[in-house]
Structures are given as structure tokens and as C-alpha cells.
Enzyme design. Structure first.
Site, mmCIF file in Angstrom:
data_model
loop_
_atom_site.group_PDB
_atom_site.id
_atom_site.type_symbol
_atom_site.label_atom_id
_atom_site.label_comp_id
_atom_site.label_asym_id
_atom_site.label_seq_id
_atom_site.Cartn_x
_atom_site.Cartn_y
_atom_site.Cartn_z
ATOM 1 N N GLU A 53 5.284 -6.386 -12.252
ATOM 2 C CA GLU A 53 5.436 -7.528 -11.866
ATOM 3 C C GLU A 53 4.304 -7.888 -9.951
ATOM 4 O O GLU A 53 4.413 -9.267 -10.631
ATOM 5 C CB GLU A 53 7.223 -8.427 -12.213
ATOM 6 C CG GLU A 53 8.048 -7.284 -11.251
ATOM 7 C CD GLU A 53 8.371 -6.123 -12.801
ATOM 8 O OE1 GLU A 53 9.720 -6.420 -12.475
ATOM 9 O OE2 GLU A 53 7.413 -5.431 -12.920
ATOM 10 N N ARG A 189 -1.307 16.171 -27.308
ATOM 11 C CA ARG A 189 -0.706 16.966 -26.126
ATOM 12 C C ARG A 189 -1.128 16.058 -24.539
ATOM 13 O O ARG A 189 -0.920 16.017 -23.852
ATOM 14 C CB ARG A 189 -1.858 18.170 -25.605
ATOM 15 C CG ARG A 189 -1.687 19.562 -26.831
ATOM 16 C CD ARG A 189 -2.360 19.888 -26.178
ATOM 17 N NE ARG A 189 -2.157 21.423 -27.242
ATOM 18 C CZ ARG A 189 -1.993 22.378 -27.365
ATOM 19 N NH1 ARG A 189 -3.478 22.933 -26.502
ATOM 20 N NH2 ARG A 189 -2.029 23.738 -27.777
ATOM 21 N N LEU A 209 -2.488 25.662 -23.796
ATOM 22 C CA LEU A 209 -1.728 24.484 -23.507
ATOM 23 C C LEU A 209 -2.401 23.977 -22.677
ATOM 24 O O LEU A 209 -1.108 22.926 -22.522
ATOM 25 C CB LEU A 209 -0.480 25.176 -23.429
ATOM 26 C CG LEU A 209 0.439 25.993 -23.904
ATOM 27 C CD1 LEU A 209 1.714 27.039 -23.934
ATOM 28 C CD2 LEU A 209 0.050 25.696 -25.407
ATOM 29 N N SER A 300 7.978 29.862 -34.677
ATOM 30 C CA SER A 300 9.145 29.969 -35.757
ATOM 31 C C SER A 300 10.433 29.806 -35.022
ATOM 32 O O SER A 300 11.404 29.417 -35.617
ATOM 33 C CB SER A 300 8.684 30.435 -37.273
ATOM 34 O OG SER A 300 9.463 30.561 -37.971
#
Length: 369
Positions: A53, A189, A209, A300
Site C-alpha cells: 500500500e 526449488r 540442492l 525414502s
């Protein structure tokens, strides 16, 4: 009372809000309208920079703002302190002469949560709440999860074969999914505040990563490693510089902890009774650091543990048209699992999408109490 054009203006404000990279703050967009004509626009670009705003008002003269309408995707803030880096927006709105404010939704942050709306109405400004509320809530679902629960919004991403395997019996997993799915993962990602894997994935795949698309944003890298087995030469530790967090349990090597910290990693000891990582406590620590959204990329064991702890908010299964077979090939989700079928986790809000040669199935879990 809502007018016929409220939805049109609010949708434009939401499209502006989506541009922001605002963690830990919410994404917010604003439109200022006078005589049904847009005279100002703005969005919150980044934490510490002016709110939407203020951005929308800053280039307008007082006479332009007087009698105007403000469309804002989230309730204006009225609080200060508690680490807040910008001044509250409600006083600026009160000074501006704006006569009507349309909010898509209340801010669920306990420091706000209706207080901004009350402050505006108290001085006679008309406030309409709820226009395009669903769209605005989806845009800020991760922020809302963190401020209401103290936990990040966790999305589990899994690439698997049609017969439910994430690797062959020898552990080979490159590549199960196609090129389009792998690009989609990189986009996920870039859109996430953090990406998390277990130590098994680090030891097996030695991933970086990072985000590998042009102009993409590298997420914070998070490793669950109860005994701090991560090699000091691991790719994920290169140029750590406060971008790597490792959650550990009990019985870790204290010398190794210091060595990791010297490389720029942050170590969060969060042990539970068995010495492993208390995942809920670890998630709270991550949220307290200001992380809204977390992308969980396995493997897993950590996937199963997160599901068992009911910490996953959305599942994204990339299913490749391949059959791997083999009783020793890895399933996507380990852990304890359920004992009976009536305890199985049901997914709702299911979406199926074609991604290149693969299918992406998304859904949100309905955990049994």
C-alpha cells in the site's frame, strides 16, 4: 458493500502480489482507484522494503489520494516491534484521505488479525473484506501455515516409476522422471524458501540442492543428519555461508559440529528420546528462522518419518511411464506407515497434470486424528 468492479481490481492486485519474494512476510499487492480508474499500483517486493500500500501511494499527490479507493490483497498491518522492519501501514492510510478499502482477506498473524480493519472502520473508512479471498489465501498458504501453527508449509516431491519405485535394487535412480519433470522440480526449488533431504541422499547422490534454472533463486539447504555423518567435502556445503542448516540428534561428534560451523553451516541439535532428530521440533526451529515454505526431496527414510509425524502439507508425485520391479527396489515413502487400511492417509484437492512424458499428481493429506 462490494461493487461490480471490486473483483476485477482485486485480481489485478493479486497478480502484482505474486511477483514478490517476501519471506518471511506475506505476498501483498495493492491497487489505488479513483473514479473507477487505476491511479496507483504497488506490491511488497522483499522483506524490509516498503509494503504494497505504501508502494502504491508513494508517487501520488495528496489531492489524488483524497477520496480514492484502496484494493489490498491482505489486511493492512497496524503493529510494530517484534523484529518488524517497516512502519505499520494503517496510519499512512488514515493520513492519505482514502475513503474505501477493499481487502481480500484478514491477516491471520496474531499481531494483526482484524486489528487493521477495526482501526480503519473506527474513523469512518468503509472496509470490505472477502473479495477474491480464496485466491489470496492460496497465494499466501505457506505464510498462513507458519504464523498460525509455528511450522513451515511442507511440500513432498517424489519422482517414481509407475510401479511405485524411486530407485532400482542397486540404488540407481538417474533418471526416473523425464527432462520436463526435472525442470519443474527446479522451478519448485526456486519458488521454495528451503529444500530438505535426509543424510542418506547426501551420502548417495552428493547433491548441491541449488536451483539450476536461469534467474532462479537458490533455496536454503536443509539436511536431517542425526549423527552428523555428512562429509566436510559434500557439495551441499560448498559456499554454505549461512545457507545450510543441519538438524542433528544426540551423540554427534562435537568436533565435527565445530568444523561444519566453520564452513558456514548452522547446526540445530533437536534430539528425541531415541537420539534421532525430533522432526516437529526441528520444523519449529526452521519456521522460527522465518522459513514459510519447504520442499522435501527425500529419500525414502526421511519422507517416511515426515509422513509418520504428519508434517507434510502437500504431496507431488511425478510418475514416469516406467516399470522397475524387484522386491528390493526402494519405495518412495518408508517409515512405520499405517497398520490398517482404514488408517491410510486420504488425499484431497487432487490435481493431475501432464508434464512431458510423465504425470504429476498433487494432493493434500487428510490425516487421521
Amino acid at each position: 458493500m462490494a461493487s461490480g468492479k471490486d473483483e476485477e481490481f482485486m485480481k489485478l492486485a493479486i497478480s502484482l502480489a505474486a511477483k514478490g519474494k517476501t519471506t518471511p512476510n506475506p505476498k501483498v499487492g495493492a491497487i489505488i482507484v479513483k473514479d473507477e480508474r487505476i491511479i496507483g499500483t504497488g506490491y511488497h517486493q522483499k522483506a524490509g522494503l516498503p509494503h504494497a500500500e505504501i508502494e502504491a501511494m508513494r508517487r501520488l499527490k495528496p489531492e489524488q489520494l483524497n477520496g480514492a479507493e484502496l484494493y489490498i490483497t491482505l489486511e493492512p498491518c497496524v503493529h510494530s516491534g517484534n523484529g518488524k522492519r517497516t512502519a505499520p501501514c494503517v496510519p499512512a492510510i488514515l493520513r492519505s484521505g482514502i475513503k474505501r478499502v477493499v481487502c481480500a482477506m484478514r491477516d491471520p498473524n496474531p499481531n494483526v488479525n482484524g486489528k487493521g480493519i477495526v482501526a480503519l472502520r473506527k474513523v469512518g473508512i468503509e472496509v470490505v473484506v472477502g473479495t477474491c479471498e480464496r485466491e489470496a489465501a492460496i497465494l499466501n498458504e505457506a505464510y498462513m501455515k507458519r504464523v498460525t501453527t509455528g511450522l513451515p508449509f511442507v511440500t513432498m516431491k517424489i519422482a517414481m516409476s509407475l510401479d511405485g519405485k524411486i530407485a532400482t535394487r542397486t540404488g540407481d535412480s538417474k533418471w526416473i522422471s523425464g527432462e520436463a519433470s526435472r525442470r519443474k522440480t527446479q522451478e519448485m526449488r526456486s519458488e521454495s524458501d528451503a529444500v530438505m533431504v535426509g543424510i542418506g541422499t547426501v551420502l548417495k547422490d552428493n547433491p548441491k540442492l541449488t536451483c539450476r534454472i536461469k534467474q532462479g533463486r537458490d533455496p536454503l539447504r536443509i539436511i536431517v543428519d542425526s549423527k552428523l555423518r555428512i562429509p566436510l567435502s559434500a557439495n551441499v556445503l560448498k559456499q554454505a555461508n549461512g545457507m545450510v542448516i543441519i538438524g542433528c540428534g544426540r551423540g554427534y561428534n562435537k568436533k565435527k559440529k565445530k568444523e561444519l560451523e566453520l564452513l558456514g553451516a548452522e547446526i540445530y541439535p533437536c534430539p528425541q528420546k531415541d537420539g534421532e532428530v525430533d522432526l516437529k521440533r526441528f520444523m519449529r526451529s526452521i519456521a522460527a528462522r522465518g522459513i514459510n515454505s519447504l520442499l522435501l526431496e527425500g529419500g525414502s527414510i526421511i519422507d517416511g518419518a515426515m509422513v509418520d509425524a504428519k508434517l507434510v502439507d502437500r504431496f507431488c508425485f511425478f510418475i514416469a511411464p516406467k516399470i522397475i520391479g524387484g522386491k528390493d527396489a526402494k519405495p518412495p515413502i518408508g517409515g512405520i506407515g499405517v497398520k490398517l487400511m482404514n488408517e491410510a492417509i486420504l488425499l484431497r484437492k487432487m490435481v493431475v497434470e501432464r508434464i512431458g512424458v510423465d504425470y504429476l499428481i498433487k494432493g493434500e493429506p487428510e490425516y487421521k486424528k
